[in-house]
Design a protein around this motif. Structure first.
Motif, PDB file in Angstrom:
ATOM      1  N   GLY A  67      46.566  44.020  43.835  1.00 26.84           N
ATOM      2  CA  GLY A  67      45.174  43.628  44.013  1.00 26.84           C
ATOM      3  C   GLY A  67      45.033  42.172  44.389  1.00 26.84           C
ATOM      4  O   GLY A  67      44.335  41.811  45.341  1.00 26.84           O
ATOM      5  N   TRP A  68      45.729  41.306  43.637  1.00 30.64           N
ATOM      6  CA  TRP A  68      45.566  39.857  43.796  1.00 30.64           C
ATOM      7  C   TRP A  68      46.728  39.187  44.509  1.00 30.64           C
ATOM      8  O   TRP A  68      46.675  37.975  44.744  1.00 30.64           O
ATOM      9  CB  TRP A  68      45.417  39.198  42.429  1.00 30.64           C
ATOM     10  N   GLY A  69      47.779  39.920  44.832  1.00 27.80           N
ATOM     11  CA  GLY A  69      48.966  39.302  45.417  1.00 27.80           C
ATOM     12  C   GLY A  69      50.051  39.120  44.377  1.00 27.80           C
ATOM     13  O   GLY A  69      49.821  39.260  43.167  1.00 27.80           O
ATOM     14  N   GLN A  70      51.255  38.784  44.822  1.00 25.17           N
ATOM     15  CA  GLN A  70      52.397  38.638  43.921  1.00 25.17           C
ATOM     16  C   GLN A  70      52.386  37.318  43.159  1.00 25.17           C
ATOM     17  O   GLN A  70      53.006  37.190  42.106  1.00 25.17           O
ATOM     18  CB  GLN A  70      53.700  38.742  44.727  1.00 25.17           C
ATOM     19  N   HIS A  71      51.696  36.328  43.684  1.00 32.42           N
ATOM     20  CA  HIS A  71      51.711  34.995  43.075  1.00 32.42           C
ATOM     21  C   HIS A  71      50.284  34.465  42.984  1.00 32.42           C
ATOM     22  O   HIS A  71      49.364  35.028  43.566  1.00 32.42           O
ATOM     23  CB  HIS A  71      52.576  34.043  43.902  1.00 32.42           C
ATOM     24  N   GLY A  72      50.105  33.381  42.275  1.00 33.51           N
ATOM     25  CA  GLY A  72      48.796  32.766  42.169  1.00 33.51           C
ATOM     26  C   GLY A  72      48.170  32.977  40.805  1.00 33.51           C
ATOM     27  O   GLY A  72      48.682  33.732  39.964  1.00 33.51           O
ATOM     28  N   PRO A  73      47.036  32.327  40.554  1.00 34.38           N
ATOM     29  CA  PRO A  73      46.431  32.338  39.207  1.00 34.38           C
ATOM     30  C   PRO A  73      45.952  33.704  38.740  1.00 34.38           C
ATOM     31  O   PRO A  73      45.840  33.949  37.545  1.00 34.38           O
ATOM     32  CB  PRO A  73      45.255  31.363  39.349  1.00 34.38           C
ATOM     33  N   LEU A  74      45.657  34.615  39.666  1.00 29.37           N
ATOM     34  CA  LEU A  74      45.151  35.933  39.274  1.00 29.37           C
ATOM     35  C   LEU A  74      46.207  37.036  39.379  1.00 29.37           C
ATOM     36  O   LEU A  74      45.900  38.202  39.120  1.00 29.37           O
ATOM     37  CB  LEU A  74      43.950  36.315  40.143  1.00 29.37           C
ATOM     38  N   ALA A  75      47.427  36.666  39.744  1.00 25.94           N
ATOM     39  CA  ALA A  75      48.448  37.685  40.021  1.00 25.94           C
ATOM     40  C   ALA A  75      48.640  38.657  38.860  1.00 25.94           C
ATOM     41  O   ALA A  75      48.818  39.857  39.072  1.00 25.94           O
ATOM     42  CB  ALA A  75      49.775  37.013  40.370  1.00 25.94           C
ATOM     43  N   GLN A  76      48.606  38.169  37.639  1.00 26.28           N
ATOM     44  CA  GLN A  76      48.841  39.022  36.484  1.00 26.28           C
ATOM     45  C   GLN A  76      47.548  39.520  35.844  1.00 26.28           C
ATOM     46  O   GLN A  76      47.586  40.214  34.828  1.00 26.28           O
ATOM     47  CB  GLN A  76      49.663  38.258  35.441  1.00 26.28           C
ATOM     48  N   ALA A  77      46.412  39.170  36.429  1.00 22.94           N
ATOM     49  CA  ALA A  77      45.136  39.597  35.858  1.00 22.94           C
ATOM     50  C   ALA A  77      44.867  41.061  36.180  1.00 22.94           C
ATOM     51  O   ALA A  77      45.145  41.513  37.292  1.00 22.94           O
ATOM     52  CB  ALA A  77      43.997  38.737  36.404  1.00 22.94           C
ATOM     53  N   PRO A  78      44.314  41.821  35.223  1.00 21.11           N
ATOM     54  CA  PRO A  78      43.949  43.199  35.534  1.00 21.11           C
ATOM     55  C   PRO A  78      42.785  43.216  36.514  1.00 21.11           C
ATOM     56  O   PRO A  78      42.003  42.260  36.598  1.00 21.11           O
ATOM     57  CB  PRO A  78      43.543  43.777  34.175  1.00 21.11           C
ATOM     58  N   GLY A  79      42.665  44.277  37.262  1.00 15.75           N
ATOM     59  CA  GLY A  79      41.577  44.363  38.229  1.00 15.75           C
ATOM     60  C   GLY A  79      41.499  45.737  38.851  1.00 15.75           C
ATOM     61  O   GLY A  79      42.446  46.532  38.775  1.00 15.75           O
ATOM     62  N   HIS A  80      40.359  46.011  39.442  1.00  8.35           N
ATOM     63  CA  HIS A  80      40.135  47.254  40.166  1.00  8.35           C
ATOM     64  C   HIS A  80      39.507  46.920  41.513  1.00  8.35           C
ATOM     65  O   HIS A  80      39.159  45.768  41.796  1.00  8.35           O
ATOM     66  CB  HIS A  80      39.242  48.195  39.362  1.00  8.35           C
ATOM     67  N   ASP A  81      39.339  47.938  42.319  1.00  3.33           N
ATOM     68  CA  ASP A  81      38.775  47.776  43.655  1.00  3.33           C
ATOM     69  C   ASP A  81      37.536  46.884  43.655  1.00  3.33           C
ATOM     70  O   ASP A  81      37.412  45.971  44.470  1.00  3.33           O
ATOM     71  CB  ASP A  81      38.440  49.169  44.194  1.00  3.33           C
ATOM     72  N   ILE A  82      36.619  47.115  42.732  1.00  8.76           N
ATOM     73  CA  ILE A  82      35.358  46.380  42.744  1.00  8.76           C
ATOM     74  C   ILE A  82      35.554  44.893  42.467  1.00  8.76           C
ATOM     75  O   ILE A  82      34.794  44.046  42.951  1.00  8.76           O
ATOM     76  CB  ILE A  82      34.359  47.020  41.744  1.00  8.76           C
TER      77      ILE A  82
END
Length: 237
Positions: free
Chosen positions: A121-136
């Motif tokens: 969802g957020w890419g392999q790296h960066g501040p949100l890489a490990q954050a949970p997320g969905h399409d929305i």
């Protein structure tokens, strides 16, 4: 049954089964003639779509096998498949494939010409890489969600077409096919890293250009293609 005809006939792809964008991507590749084998999780995992598997149409057109990826033997079997494949596609959270001994380094060591496609969802790296997320969540950050809706109302959720499928599956499929073409010329594989937040932002290219020019307003329902024009709206007839 796999379709033996099509522009990707003769191409072999290993799909590490998941939900949403990866199955849709591999469905498209199979529709184009690729021979895709899907590695499913053991029975008991419904992938967010419980019910009769016959109606999970995203899994159509390819063979499947159930393996427990946490077991060393499963990883060894998949590496053997990867050694004879043109591409492998996975959609795990960043770092999970590596923990399963199925990351790009391991797979490319087994087959230097392999195309390794991955979806997040957020890419392999960066501040949100490990954050949970969905399409929305992805289409919210990229600006897609804000742009869809009528004047004076809240954003309208465009199903999961703009994030999972449009910004995810289609970009990954194009990247995998392009990388396979290059691999056939050079004999060298590569990693195709698709992120739904990036793909959905790319889908907004036309509108961000019009906004920068002053032609598009940052207000829902006030533009030519978002119900602001009388000839581009929905009416009862």
């Amino acid at each position: 049954m796999h379709n033996a005809k099509g522009p990707l006939a003769g191409i072999r792809i290993v799909e590490l089964g998941g939900v949403g964008p990866v199955p849709f991507c591999c469905m498209l590749l199979s529709d184009l003639g690729a021979d895709v084998i899907r590695i499913d999780r053991p029975p008991g995992y419904d992938g967010g779509q419980p019910g009769d598997p016959r109606f999970n149409l995203l899994n159509r057109g390819r063979r499947s096998a159930a393996l427990d990826l946490k077991k060393k033997e499963a990883a060894e079997a998949i590496l053997k498949l990867a050694g004879q494949a043109d591409a492998l596609v996975e959609g795990f959270r960043p770092g999970v494939a590596e923990k399963l001994r199925l990351g790009p380094d391991a797979c490319l060591a087994a087959n230097p010409a392999l195309v390794y496609g991955r979806m997040t969802g957020w890419g392999q790296h960066g501040p949100l890489a490990q954050a949970p997320g969905h399409d929305i969540n992805y289409i919210s950050l990229s600006g897609v969600l804000h742009s869809v809706g009528v004047a004076g109302g809240p954003p309208v959720i465009p199903l999961n077409l703009a994030g999972d499928f449009g910004g995810g599956s289609l970009y990954l499929a194009l990247g995998v096919v392009s990388a396979i073409l290059e691999s056939k010329r050079s004999g060298k594989g590569q990693v195709v890293d698709a992120a739904m937040v990036d793909g959905s932002a790319s889908l907004m290219t036309l509108f961000y250009g019009m906004f920068a020019s002053g032609y598009w307003k940052d207000e829902r329902g006030s533009n030519r293609l978002d119900s602001g024009a009388p000839w581009y709206n929905v009416y009862e007839t």
